[in-house]
Design a protein around this motif. Structure first.
Motif, PDB file in Angstrom:
ATOM      1  N   GLU A   1       0.827  -1.206   0.000  1.00  0.00           N
ATOM      2  CA  GLU A   1       0.000   0.000   0.000  1.00  0.00           C
ATOM      3  C   GLU A   1       0.861   1.255   0.000  1.00  0.00           C
ATOM      4  OE1 GLU A   1      -2.400   1.048   3.373  1.00  0.00           O
ATOM      5  OE2 GLU A   1      -1.328  -0.354   4.666  1.00  0.00           O
TER       6      GLU A   1
ATOM      7  N   ARG B   1      -2.803  12.163  -3.034  1.00  0.00           N
ATOM      8  CA  ARG B   1      -2.858  11.246  -4.167  1.00  0.00           C
ATOM      9  C   ARG B   1      -2.872  12.022  -5.480  1.00  0.00           C
ATOM     10  NH1 ARG B   1      -7.194   6.466  -2.642  1.00  0.00           N
ATOM     11  NH2 ARG B   1      -6.143   5.707  -0.774  1.00  0.00           N
TER      12      ARG B   1
ATOM     13  N   TYR C   1      -3.315   3.173  -6.427  1.00  0.00           N
ATOM     14  CA  TYR C   1      -4.248   3.324  -5.309  1.00  0.00           C
ATOM     15  C   TYR C   1      -5.398   2.325  -5.366  1.00  0.00           C
ATOM     16  CZ  TYR C   1      -1.651   7.651  -5.084  1.00  0.00           C
ATOM     17  OH  TYR C   1      -0.633   8.571  -5.014  1.00  0.00           O
TER      18      TYR C   1
END
Length: 262
Positions: free
Chosen positions: A9, A71, A146
């Motif tokens: 992750e 992000r 993601y």
């Protein structure tokens, strides 16, 4: 219950003092090398989000899962992106919700696509289009980081061509010539649903308004948003920061009107 950080992750390392950030995907045996020392990935795995991480030189960092803002700003860029200060206004104008189906024309680097995919959720769908396949490939790579590919469908399409989907909940256009895509957007939208756009110049804004009105959109609105941080120092006092994120584009919204009863 809070999930511990795990391999595979993305994690954001925030440097204490300077506030610099580093985005990494945790890998077994991996190491983040910074100007203030190295941080082994294994040091973070199994720890709670927000954990303190001390680099090899003794610098303190904190590990967080990246928010939508980070992000978006940390994508691999091939184009200009929609900035977070504009993205908030745009998604409110688009009236997005879990399960929504939305068209995005002008994928670019996929920064705004990331936010759209997060908001519509696994039950929704983002149909994103760009005229360049290499842009789409880069954007999909950013989305994959993601885990958002499941709710995104990407396709090469020239502005002005009809969209291969219909009855969608919202349309977003980010194009140098958005007026070409306005009629296809009207055809693809469900009755009463919104369209939002970002355009960089006043001439484009004027042409876009004309195209929206001619196509049958109403409740047209255009704004610009400026963002300036505030420098908070307990000893020296509080003042606005000397630099700011100024003009990045005109933001436009409208609604699809049905001039004739169905």
């Amino acid at each position: 219950m809070a999930r511990p950080l795990d391999y595979g992750e993305p994690v954001l390392l925030w440097e204490e003092g300077k506030g610099r950030t580093f985005l990494v995907t945790l890998e077994e045996g991996g190491v983040l090398h910074t100007h203030r020392g190295a941080i082994p990935h294994d040091q973070l795995v199994g720890k709670p989000e927000g954990v303190e991480a001390i680099s090899s030189t003794g610098q303190r960092f904190y590990a967080f899962r990246p928010r939508a803002r980070e992000r978006m700003m940390k994508v691999r860029r091939r184009t200009q992106i929609v900035y977070p200060k504009d993205a908030g206004w745009l998604v409110l104008a688009l009236d997005l919700f879990p399960g929504a189906r939305v068209i995005e024309m002008g994928t670019g680097s996929g920064a705004f696509t990331i936010l759209l995919a997060q908001l519509v959720g696994k039950e929704g769908r983002v149909h994103t289009f760009d005229r360049r396949e290499d842009f789409l490939e880069n954007a999909l790579s950013n989305l994959a980081r993601y885990g958002l590919l499941e709710q995104v469908e990407a396709q090469v399409l020239e502005a002005g061509n009809q969209f291969p989907v219909e009855d969608v909940d919202a349309v977003f256009l980010d194009l140098p010539d958005p007026w070409l895509a306005v009629p296809p957007a009207y055809a693809a939208l469900a009755p009463g649903r919104p369209i939002a756009l970002i355009v960089p110049t006043a001439e484009q804004l004027k042409a876009t308004f004309g195209a929206l009105e001619e196509a049958g959109f109403v409740a047209l609105e255009a704004v610009e948003i400026l963002e300036r941080k505030i420098l908070v120092r307990r000893r020296e006092g509080v003042r606005p920061f000397e630099r700011m994120v100024g003009f990045t584009g005109y933001l436009v919204s409208a609604r699809k009107a049905c001039r004739k009863a169905p």
